[in-house]
Design a protein around this motif. Structure first.
Motif, PDB file in Angstrom:
ATOM      1  N   ALA A 361      75.971 -27.040  36.218  1.00 32.44           N
ATOM      2  CA  ALA A 361      77.797 -27.407  36.816  1.00 32.44           C
ATOM      3  C   ALA A 361      77.135 -27.142  38.085  1.00 32.44           C
ATOM      4  CB  ALA A 361      78.224 -26.482  36.057  1.00 32.44           C
ATOM      5  N   SER A 362      76.260 -25.908  38.720  1.00 32.73           N
ATOM      6  CA  SER A 362      75.603 -24.845  40.118  1.00 32.73           C
ATOM      7  C   SER A 362      74.520 -24.418  39.727  1.00 32.73           C
ATOM      8  CB  SER A 362      76.678 -24.279  39.994  1.00 32.73           C
ATOM      9  OG  SER A 362      77.020 -23.793  41.404  1.00 32.73           O
ATOM     10  N   PRO A 363      73.807 -23.781  40.798  1.00 37.50           N
ATOM     11  CA  PRO A 363      72.993 -22.996  40.689  1.00 37.50           C
ATOM     12  C   PRO A 363      73.684 -21.438  40.575  1.00 37.50           C
ATOM     13  CG  PRO A 363      72.638 -24.459  42.438  1.00 37.50           C
ATOM     14  CD  PRO A 363      73.338 -24.587  41.645  1.00 37.50           C
ATOM     15  N   ALA A 364      74.110 -21.578  40.638  1.00 38.74           N
ATOM     16  CA  ALA A 364      75.060 -20.369  41.330  1.00 38.74           C
ATOM     17  C   ALA A 364      75.178 -19.541  39.365  1.00 38.74           C
ATOM     18  CB  ALA A 364      76.700 -20.245  41.080  1.00 38.74           C
ATOM     19  N   TYR A 365      75.132 -20.281  38.724  1.00 38.44           N
ATOM     20  CA  TYR A 365      75.354 -19.846  36.866  1.00 38.44           C
ATOM     21  C   TYR A 365      73.332 -19.759  36.260  1.00 38.44           C
ATOM     22  CZ  TYR A 365      79.814 -22.003  36.724  1.00 38.44           C
ATOM     23  OH  TYR A 365      81.649 -21.973  36.757  1.00 38.44           O
ATOM     24  N   ALA A 366      73.373 -19.810  37.883  1.00 36.70           N
ATOM     25  CA  ALA A 366      71.573 -19.833  36.568  1.00 36.70           C
ATOM     26  C   ALA A 366      71.502 -18.532  36.775  1.00 36.70           C
ATOM     27  CB  ALA A 366      70.323 -20.584  37.315  1.00 36.70           C
ATOM     28  N   TRP A 367      70.582 -17.758  35.402  1.00 39.59           N
ATOM     29  CA  TRP A 367      70.290 -16.837  35.599  1.00 39.59           C
ATOM     30  C   TRP A 367      69.211 -16.660  35.741  1.00 39.59           C
ATOM     31  CZ3 TRP A 367      72.163 -11.613  33.450  1.00 39.59           C
ATOM     32  CH2 TRP A 367      73.789 -12.049  32.765  1.00 39.59           C
ATOM     33  N   ASN A 368      67.903 -17.217  35.625  1.00 42.13           N
ATOM     34  CA  ASN A 368      66.013 -17.706  35.912  1.00 42.13           C
ATOM     35  C   ASN A 368      66.179 -19.017  36.711  1.00 42.13           C
ATOM     36  OD1 ASN A 368      63.955 -17.276  35.155  1.00 42.13           O
ATOM     37  ND2 ASN A 368      63.547 -17.362  33.373  1.00 42.13           N
ATOM     38  N   PRO A 369      66.331 -19.062  37.858  1.00 42.16           N
ATOM     39  CA  PRO A 369      66.483 -20.415  37.980  1.00 42.16           C
ATOM     40  C   PRO A 369      64.921 -21.155  38.654  1.00 42.16           C
ATOM     41  CG  PRO A 369      67.109 -19.013  40.360  1.00 42.16           C
ATOM     42  CD  PRO A 369      67.508 -18.142  38.715  1.00 42.16           C
ATOM     43  N   THR A 370      64.178 -19.409  38.310  1.00 45.00           N
ATOM     44  CA  THR A 370      62.647 -20.105  38.763  1.00 45.00           C
ATOM     45  C   THR A 370      61.832 -20.738  36.799  1.00 45.00           C
ATOM     46  OG1 THR A 370      61.942 -18.272  38.248  1.00 45.00           O
ATOM     47  CG2 THR A 370      62.079 -19.080  40.359  1.00 45.00           C
ATOM     48  N   ALA A 371      62.757 -20.587  35.643  1.00 46.75           N
ATOM     49  CA  ALA A 371      62.163 -20.859  34.399  1.00 46.75           C
ATOM     50  C   ALA A 371      60.766 -19.666  34.455  1.00 46.75           C
ATOM     51  CB  ALA A 371      61.713 -22.357  34.104  1.00 46.75           C
ATOM     52  N   ASP A 372      61.590 -18.462  34.993  1.00 47.52           N
ATOM     53  CA  ASP A 372      60.436 -17.903  34.501  1.00 47.52           C
ATOM     54  C   ASP A 372      60.379 -17.221  32.491  1.00 47.52           C
ATOM     55  OD1 ASP A 372      58.328 -15.399  33.881  1.00 47.52           O
ATOM     56  OD2 ASP A 372      59.673 -14.510  35.281  1.00 47.52           O
TER      57      ASP A 372
END
Length: 485
Positions: A361-372
């Motif tokens: 839905a939005s990057p604002a929902y991502a906890w781990n945007p870099t897929a660490d």
């Protein structure tokens, strides 16, 4: 005594012994018949000795009423116990392996394992698989629970038809009793039939009876509704073939009045009908409401609101099967357990469970945007949410405020088990009471083989005395004829 008087006496003895033998033989033939009341040939004195005036039937109205009442209670309790056992089977065996509590514990453990090694893709897939197992269990249990309600409804129809048939038979037996008394006679077979029907009717619905003038009997249900008064009163019920969580079964009416379901594990149900209504309209719907609240709690616990908890809530790992809305009102969503699903995006990419923004839905929902691959905060968050205090619908019987999802699921299992346990104990007690009442009635009105065989010996002696008298008369007549030349 004249010869004619002696012959008359002998004839009377033969008549008496014939009647007594017939009555006693009938008694012996019905020694094992619990619905047969002992008959007794009553002798009275007359000018030529004794005469069988009537054949009486043993009766004990207080014990009969006690037997009928205890039969109704035992039937209601055993019917409830059987229904609870069927619902209990949905939880699996003694370890409750198919209960929601067990499935959710497995999910929680798999989330913890994935959080410990967030780089392991196989652990991600395992966590999602356990989530799917939770969903499958919820949906299957909900479907089977409604199937139980449908079968219970069908059994209600069967019992209603049986009751109407028994009342029709009761009318015929009651009419025979009344007609016999109208001509100053007692129809013992009709009385047996009527009492037998009372016992059979009481298995279906609790009753009380009143004997009126002329031997007529009126029947009332345990709550005072007229069941039979001169003619049977209508017992009506319209079956419902298919059940969902939102379906309400039709009302069962006796003489136009609604029959209420039983209450509690040690149920107040008198007869099978009230117990069946309790299963269909109370216990099964309450358990369904608990399943629905577990489904809602799962959707809330895994909802996406962003790492700062500042985004509109969207369904995450679990959805309602329709859209992405999240209901955190603390109130049940009817039928949710039957539609809950695992988010399709997570099925395709299990690592979204670790990274967030499952719906894209939005990057604002991502906890781990870099897929660490070492990131585990969101997985820990899910575990915490499953054990966080919240509100659950109080109408579920185990809901309220300040309850966590895991405890709610455990309490649901405990609620059903407590109900079943108390029902099993009460069944044993009420069945024992019914058995003792039936034995007491049988000892008072039933046939004792020893007594009947002893009576046969007495009758045999009377018969021998009569034959001896006839033999003596024959000798006297022969002597007279010889003397007369």
């Amino acid at each position: 005594m004249s010869i004619s008087a002696a012959l008359s006496t002998a004839q009377q003895i033969f008549n008496n012994t014939g009647t007594q033998t017939s009555v006693t033989s009938t008694n012996i033939a019905n020694t094992q018949n619990a619905n047969y009341a002992k008959r007794t040939a009553v002798l009275v004195s007359n000018g030529n000795g004794a005469l069988v005036a009537s054949t009486t039937r043993e009766q004990n109205e207080p014990l009969l009423r006690q037997t009928i009442a205890s039969t109704a209670l035992a039937s209601g309790q055993s019917t409830l116990a059987a229904g609870l056992e069927e619902i209990r089977s949905l939880l699996g065996g003694n370890d409750y392996e198919t209960s929601m509590s067990t499935k959710m514990t497995t999910l929680l453990n798999n989330l913890g394992a994935y959080a410990a090694k967030p780089s392991e893709a196989t652990l991600a897939a395992t966590a999602v698989s356990s989530a799917q197992d939770v969903v499958n269990t919820l949906r299957t249990t909900s479907t089977e629970l409604q199937a139980i309600r449908a079968r219970t409804d069908a059994e209600l129809k069967t019992q209603v038809d049986k009751l109407n048939n028994l009342l029709s038979q009761f009318e015929a037996a009651n009419t025979a009793v009344v007609q016999a008394q109208a001509i100053n006679r007692q129809d013992n077979n009709a009385l047996d039939t009527r009492d037998t029907l009372l016992k059979q009717i009481s298995e279906i619905v609790g009753i009380s009876s009143t004997i009126r003038a002329g031997g007529d009997m009126a029947l009332y249900t345990s709550d005072g509704t007229t069941l039979f008064e001169t003619i049977p009163r209508a017992v009506t019920f319209t079956p419902t073939k298919t059940y969902t969580a939102a379906t309400e079964g039709s009302v069962l009416r006796i003489d136009g009045f609604e029959l209420k379901p039983g209450v509690g594990g040690e149920t107040s149900a008198s007869g099978s009908l009230q117990a069946l209504l309790q299963i269909r309209d109370d216990i099964a719907p309450t358990f369904q409401s608990q399943l629905d609240e577990i489904a809602r709690g799962l959707i809330v616990a895994f909802a996406e609101t962003g790492p700062n908890d500042d985004q509109p809530a969207l369904a995450g790992l679990f959805t309602n099967g329709i859209d992405k809305t999240v209901n955190d009102s603390g109130s049940r969503v009817v039928g949710l357990a039957a539609t809950i699903s695992v988010n399709a995006f997570v099925k395709d990419k299990p690592t979204l469970l670790r990274d967030g923004d499952i719906n894209g839905a939005s990057p604002a929902y991502a906890w781990n945007p870099t897929a660490d691959s070492s990131y585990s905060a969101l997985l820990d968050h899910y575990s915490q949410m499953m054990q966080a205090k919240g509100s659950f619908d109080e109408d579920t019987a185990v809901g309220g405020t300040d309850i966590d999802l895991m405890s709610f699921a455990s309490d649901s299992t405990g609620w059903l088990e407590a109900l079943r346990s108390s029902s099993v104990t009460a069944t044993e007690t009420k069945t024992a009471m019914q058995s003792r009442a039936a034995e007491a009635l049988s000892s008072e009105t039933g046939v004792s083989l020893d007594e009947e065989l002893s009576l046969l010996l007495d009758i045999e002696q009377s018969y021998k005395a009569a034959t001896k008298l006839v033999s003596t008369i024959d000798e006297m007549i022969s002597a007279l004829l010889t003397a007369a030349g």
